[in-house]
Design an enzyme around this catalytic site. Structure first.
Site, PDB file in Angstrom:
ATOM      1  N   TYR A   1      13.146   8.116  -7.774  1.00 28.94           N
ATOM      2  CA  TYR A   1      12.750   6.857  -8.333  1.00 28.94           C
ATOM      3  C   TYR A   1      11.391   6.822  -8.708  1.00 28.94           C
ATOM      4  O   TYR A   1      10.275   7.108  -7.836  1.00 28.94           O
ATOM      5  CB  TYR A   1      13.331   5.492  -7.185  1.00 28.94           C
ATOM      6  CG  TYR A   1      13.043   4.518  -8.156  1.00 28.94           C
ATOM      7  CD1 TYR A   1      14.107   3.965  -8.812  1.00 28.94           C
ATOM      8  CD2 TYR A   1      11.843   3.309  -7.793  1.00 28.94           C
ATOM      9  CE1 TYR A   1      13.421   2.299  -9.950  1.00 28.94           C
ATOM     10  CE2 TYR A   1      11.883   2.250  -7.868  1.00 28.94           C
ATOM     11  CZ  TYR A   1      12.859   2.385  -8.638  1.00 28.94           C
ATOM     12  OH  TYR A   1      12.193   0.846  -9.826  1.00 28.94           O
TER      13      TYR A   1
ATOM     14  N   ASP B   1       3.883  11.543  -5.776  1.00 29.37           N
ATOM     15  CA  ASP B   1       4.125   9.789  -6.355  1.00 29.37           C
ATOM     16  C   ASP B   1       4.067   9.408  -4.880  1.00 29.37           C
ATOM     17  O   ASP B   1       4.942   9.394  -3.553  1.00 29.37           O
ATOM     18  CB  ASP B   1       5.105   9.630  -7.101  1.00 29.37           C
ATOM     19  CG  ASP B   1       5.700   7.808  -7.292  1.00 29.37           C
ATOM     20  OD1 ASP B   1       4.831   7.390  -6.432  1.00 29.37           O
ATOM     21  OD2 ASP B   1       6.667   7.585  -7.213  1.00 29.37           O
TER      22      ASP B   1
ATOM     23  N   LYS C   1       2.412  -0.515  -3.046  1.00 30.75           N
ATOM     24  CA  LYS C   1       3.453  -0.996  -1.524  1.00 30.75           C
ATOM     25  C   LYS C   1       1.843  -1.832  -0.715  1.00 30.75           C
ATOM     26  O   LYS C   1       1.171  -2.708  -0.798  1.00 30.75           O
ATOM     27  CB  LYS C   1       4.385  -0.115  -1.257  1.00 30.75           C
ATOM     28  CG  LYS C   1       5.273   0.345  -1.890  1.00 30.75           C
ATOM     29  CD  LYS C   1       6.159  -0.772  -2.006  1.00 30.75           C
ATOM     30  CE  LYS C   1       7.295   0.099  -3.039  1.00 30.75           C
ATOM     31  NZ  LYS C   1       8.873  -0.625  -2.947  1.00 30.75           N
TER      32      LYS C   1
END
Length: 398
Positions: A147, A231, A258
């Site tokens: 994802y 990522d 995050k």
């Protein structure tokens, strides 16, 4: 010992859920928080504890999907954010705070240049655009099950709403399949701009990538002149400079987010100078990328403090606690994956697992993810262990 499943009909009668369903599709505006028949609602958080709208207190192992590395309402982060708000939460000019934060990220990672944005999705999209601008090529390689956010080119081609032409610009391969990777480059190598990989893909079960495969991936990409991008939106927490520093790879670009926002919306791209110089507005035909709230001083101030607090000692300590918890869970017969402070409980029925944990006072991710924070005490870690072992024995979860 077994535990009964929650009373689903009672939960479906929530007045807040009925109100939400009147004004939002399915009663939510973020797909990842949905658990059937509907999720509870958060009211407040302090340290490692979240309180919901029914007064239930839970040890927060979700931590807003790994972003709250220090838990809720950390005093130093709160002070930095409030100070920034008092002097102005957003401006139509750059501020000193983004310079200082970029300097800190550069120091931590060794990447010379940084660009900020407002989410992990936006960071990956920016990364892809930078790679295409630098190489002059169109195609990207990414891996099935990983994802990378909600952008069209980041989603599987069979996702509802994603146009079919995406398949012409994206090569989606099985992760770890070396022949598939070699074949993709043999056929399309002259038009591949970047290989995008998550070294610990959450959606794919939080299984760490094999170092030998990553080393070969970089070798193939280099041979054909393609960039390598990692990522690190989730995995950045696992090492001081990001998880890629534990692998035989030297990425041209990384995306993160995050935890570096200190609890506020954030995304960032770091990379080699010559790649990110594509965004330099003094160049001829630079890459354009705006964002009204990009690098806003509140996020920059909160993120700066959060990252300073998450120093090498904190990284090592939190990873050790996660590794011990994962090992103890496996010893108790619970099937888990993960690395360091990230744990994924593997279950055939994740909604049942989620509710079983919730009833036992633990908030997990809707896919069985446990994300530890520095705010957790030894007693809370013990409680998490007990709850997971008990929840995993629920018949519907097995």
């Amino acid at each position: 010992m077994t535990h009964p499943l929650p009373d689903r009909p009672r939960r479906s009668d929530s007045p807040l859920a009925r109100r939400a369903q009147h004004v939002m599709p399915g009663g939510i505006t973020r797909s990842t928080v949905y658990v059937p028949p509907h999720p509870p609602y958060a009211v407040s958080g302090s340290g490692a504890v979240l309180t919901d709208h029914l007064g239930n207190q839970l040890i927060d192992c979700n931590n807003n999907y790994t972003s709250l590395i220090h838990g809720h309402s950390h005093p130093a982060i709160e002070t930095a954010a409030m100070s920034a708000i008092r002097t102005g939460s957003a401006f139509g000019l750059p501020t000193r705070s983004e310079i200082e934060f970029a300097e800190l990220l550069s120091q931590r990672t060794g990447f010379e240049k940084w660009r900020f944005c407002n989410s992990g999705t936006e960071a990956v999209l920016m990364l892809v655009r930078a790679a295409r601008a630098h190489t002059g090529r169109q195609k990207i390689v990414r891996f099935a099950g990983s994802y990378h956010g909600t952008g069209d080119e980041l989603a599987s081609a069979n996702t509802p709403g994603v146009p079919s032409w995406i398949e012409k610009s994206v090569l989606e391969l099985p992760q770890g399949d070396l022949p598939a990777l070699e074949n993709a480059f043999a056929v399309h190598g002259d038009d591949i701009a970047v290989v995008l990989i998550d070294l610990l893909p959450n959606r794919a079960g939080l299984t760490p990538a094999e170092p030998a495969y990553i080393e070969r991936l970089q070798s193939i990409a280099r041979r054909y002149g393609a960039l390598v991008a990692v990522d690190e939106v989730i995995s950045f927490r696992l090492c001081l400079g990001g998880l890629h520093t534990e692998y035989p790879v030297q990425p041209d670009l990384i995306s993160t987010g995050k935890l570096i926002g200190g609890g506020f919306p954030v995304g960032a791209v770091g990379g080699r100078r010559e790649v990110l110089e594509s965004f330099d507005p003094t160049r001829t035909r630079p890459v354009m990328w705006g964002g009204t709230f990009t690098a806003n001083p509140v996020t920059m101030a909160a993120g700066h403090v959060a990252l300073q607090l998450y120093d090498q000692t904190a990284v090592t300590t939190l990873n050790a606690r996660g590794n011990r918890l994962r090992a103890d869970l496996r010893d108790a017969g619970v099937d888990t994956n993960g690395h360091g402070s990230l744990i994924r409980i593997l279950s055939n029925d994740t909604p049942a697992l989620w509710w079983a944990l919730y009833d036992l006072g633990v908030l997990a991710g809707s896919n069985g993810l446990l994300s530890l924070s520095t705010a957790m005490t030894d007693e809370q870690i013990d409680s998490i262990h007990a709850a997971v072992v008990a929840a995993a024995t629920t018949p519907a979860v097995r």
